[in-house]
Design a protein around this motif. Structure first.
Motif, short mmCIF file in Angstrom:
data_model
loop_
_atom_site.label_atom_id
_atom_site.label_comp_id
_atom_site.label_asym_id
_atom_site.label_seq_id
_atom_site.Cartn_x
_atom_site.Cartn_y
_atom_site.Cartn_z
N MET A 23 0.84 -1.15 0.01
CA MET A 23 0.07 -0.04 0.09
C MET A 23 0.82 1.23 0.07
O MET A 23 0.33 2.52 -0.12
N LEU A 26 0.54 3.77 -2.64
CA LEU A 26 -0.57 4.89 -2.65
C LEU A 26 -0.52 5.93 -1.53
O LEU A 26 -1.32 6.91 -1.25
N GLY A 27 0.62 5.76 -1.04
CA GLY A 27 1.02 6.75 0.03
C GLY A 27 0.77 6.42 1.33
O GLY A 27 0.80 7.27 2.40
N TYR A 28 0.47 5.16 1.77
CA TYR A 28 0.23 4.74 3.19
C TYR A 28 1.61 4.19 3.45
O TYR A 28 1.78 2.97 3.31
N ASN A 30 2.53 3.51 6.67
CA ASN A 30 2.50 2.22 7.71
C ASN A 30 1.12 1.71 7.93
O ASN A 30 0.25 2.05 7.41
N SER A 33 -2.49 3.36 9.56
CA SER A 33 -3.74 4.26 8.59
C SER A 33 -5.06 3.10 8.58
O SER A 33 -6.37 3.80 8.65
N LYS A 207 3.85 12.09 11.43
CA LYS A 207 3.54 12.18 10.14
C LYS A 207 4.69 11.47 9.33
O LYS A 207 4.07 10.83 8.23
N GLY A 241 8.46 12.46 2.47
CA GLY A 241 7.29 12.95 3.24
C GLY A 241 5.88 12.78 2.46
O GLY A 241 5.05 13.37 2.96
N LYS A 242 6.01 12.02 1.48
CA LYS A 242 4.93 11.84 0.69
C LYS A 242 4.40 10.40 1.06
O LYS A 242 3.37 9.92 0.37
N GLY A 243 4.81 9.70 1.94
CA GLY A 243 4.33 8.27 2.22
C GLY A 243 4.63 7.18 1.43
O GLY A 243 4.21 6.24 1.40
#
Lengths: 376, 212
Positions: A23, A26-28, A30, A33, A207, A241-243
């Motif tokens: 995942m 898609l920027g998840y 950890n 979420s 974050k 910083g965009k996951g």
């Protein structure tokens, strides 16, 4: 040869009830979420159930509480739970020998009960007729579990977003956190399907970062000689910083009656929209009381691609090497296809080959898996 | 003062690509003009009330027109008009795209006015080859049919015959009358970060004076 065949059966096994580190695409960054527990695995939270449904062939909106039967069992929303069944067929073939097939059916019941004031209790109960044992080794023997076992039983406390304390029996935190517990980086580091020591752990996350420290003591399924205690730390950071660009390190120290081990590793999860990369390398230093030093290195690399939101293909390469006197040098190459038709139904296929570099043996493997689960 | 008029219609242009592209042109020569946009896109990111969850997306479809004036050591942009179709924004998840279009871009009658930016008069400094300059573009942004003053901060790096350009700004949803969207307990923040990244190449036709 026999051991090779056994290893392949283990290799072909899979664990269906864990988080999906892919995942990251898609920027998840950890697990917290989408999962109730920050470690991942186990039940999904409401948002996670929405994502789960959205990422299926059926797609569409998740409607909370649409299952009348489960709604009646939630005690006014205090209980989240699901039932899951996994049927798999695994084929392996030792060089010069016949193909062997292993049918396996597992049932899971997973429950999270919110007590209030940030407290909750959770449990995962498994029932199966054929265990999925990791390879038993002289320095790491494996006990055969019962047909009904509890792989997780935790009390968790989240005083506020970003902090969680947990105590009980569970799988230890692990770096890449891939769902397949039979890969070398997991099965050779006591992170197999039945490895669930008693532990206390503290999760912290923000974050762009997350960290967990833990101490552990023996669980209920180990042999007396390998009832291990120890502790460890895991930390990871989202570089951009965009996951989608997570790097992390992990360390663990443990000791039992056979000896001591120290594990250090580094891993990364990288996402690029429809595809991504998962990689981890661990080194295990072992100092056994009999004087042997079977140090180990294990690596894992997966490149995955989602041609559709509900369909994933991936190529996996992994290796494990163990020093004398238990010398091993194994490599495995696998391809996987996973099709999530609905949030209730997923089908997966896997095929590959394992190469024993020391003997030259190359052995094909294949498996198919059907996963059904209820969604509340 | 010389004037060049440029019309760009490209599926790969980003929101303010045209403006920045033309800002760079005077660095080449006083009487030559323009560049064309390539390899560009507009991206956005927005946080949520859950620290570990943020939403990222973007679009590679934009149209833009502008009139460029070359002046000594400077360039002036006139009548910059750029637009992006809301349907072209994606986040990697089709359901989330649907939610975004419905809750951010769509009017009550389900129509989706384009995201538009216009700026009537902008002046930026010369950018020597191999160096980077910073410039501000102020204008008016239209979102869901509501127009508000808006500005972008630009970074332009002159790479010789091409320019590497990035532009950033922050958009407030409430300023455009848009309520923060929520889904299953996750609510996006009010501030949405916009970022443009693209490469701009000099136009041979314009350099030759084909468009004046």
């Amino acid at each position: 040869m026999r051991s090779v065949a056994l290893a392949l059966i283990v290799l072909a096994g899979s664990a269906p009830a864990h988080a999906l580190p892919n995942m990251i695409r898609l920027g998840y960054a950890n697990c917290v979420s989408c999962h109730v527990a920050p470690q991942g695995g186990g039940l999904l939270n409401a948002y996670g159930r929405g994502i789960d449904e959205a990422q299926s062939r059926r797609g569409g909106e998740y409607a909370a509480g649409s299952n009348a039967l489960l709604n009646d069992l939630t005690l006014g929303g205090r209980i989240d739970q699901d039932f899951r069944a996994v049927a798999s067929l695994q084929l392996s073939h030792a060089a010069g020998g016949p193909y062997k097939g292993v049918d396996r059916v597992r049932f899971f019941y997973r429950n999270v009960t919110n007590i209030g004031a940030g407290f909750r209790v959770s449990a995962v109960v498994n029932g199966e007729h054929e265990p999925s044992l990791r390879k038993s080794l002289a320095y790491d023997p494996v006990a055969r579990p019962g047909s009904v076992i509890v792989t997780s039983a935790l009390v968790q406390y989240r005083p506020k977003e970003g902090i969680e304390l947990a105590a009980g029996q569970d799988a230890l935190p692990t770096g890449l956190n891939i769902p397949d517990q039979t890969t070398f980086i997991k099965s050779r580091n006591r992170l197999g399907y039945y490895d669930a020591p008693v532990q206390a752990k503290a999760f912290l996350w923000g974050k762009r970062w997350s960290a967990v420290s833990f101490v552990f003591a023996p669980g209920t399924e180990e042999f007396q000689a390998v009832r291990e205690k120890g502790g460890g730390v895991l930390a990871e950071y989202d570089l951009l910083g965009k996951g989608t660009t997570v790097v992390g390190v992990t360390t663990l120290h443990g000791s039992d009656r056979l000896g001591r081990r120290a594990v250090g590793g580094a891993y990364t999860r990288l996402g690029f929209g429809s595809f991504g990369i998962l990689a981890e390398h661990d080194f295990t230093r072992r100092r056994m009381h009999d004087g042997t030093q079977p140090d180990q290195s294990a690596s894992y690399l997966q490149v995955f691609y989602y041609p559709r939101e509900w369909a994933a293909v991936s190529g996996i390469a992994e290796q494990v090497g163990v020093q004398a006197p238990y010398s091993e040098n194994l490599r495995a190459y696998k391809g996987e296809l996973s099709l999530r038709f609905t949030s209730n139904l997923t089908i997966g296929f896997r095929a590959g080959v394992q190469h024993d570099v020391r003997t030259g043996n190359k052995t094909p493997i294949a498996s198919a898996q059907l996963t059904l689960k209820s969604v509340n | 003062m010389k004037i060049s008029k440029i019309h760009l219609l490209s599926a790969r242009q980003a929101l303010l690509a045209a403006s920045i592209v033309f800002l760079c042109a005077p660095a080449r020569a006083e009487n030559s003009a323009a560049v064309r946009v390539a390899e560009g896109g507009i991206k956005f990111s927005v946080g949520t009330n859950i620290s570990a969850v943020s939403v990222h997306g973007g679009s590679n479809a934009m149209t833009a027109t502008v009139t460029l004036h070359h002046q000594s050591g400077q360039i002036r942009l006139e009548n910059l008009r750029a637009a992006v179709a809301p349907e072209s924004f994606t986040t990697g998840m089709s359901l989330r795209d649907h939610h975004m279009r419905k809750k951010i871009f769509a009017l009550e009658d389900s129509t989706m006015p384009p995201l538009e930016f216009k700026s009537d008069n902008v002046i930026c400094p010369h950018t020597p080859s191999g160096q980077e300059t910073v410039c501000a573009v102020s204008g008016e942004l239209a979102l869901r049919g509501v127009r508000r003053p808006h500005s972008f901060s630009l970074k332009v790096r002159n790479e010789g015959k091409a320019y590497r350009i990035s532009a950033e700004s922050v958009l407030s949803l409430t300023a455009f009358g848009i309520e923060r969207p929520c889904q299953l307990g996750v609510c996006v923040s009010d501030d949405v970060k916009l970022k443009l990244d693209f490469r701009a190449n000099e136009s041979v036709e314009l350099r030759a004076g084909a468009v004046r």
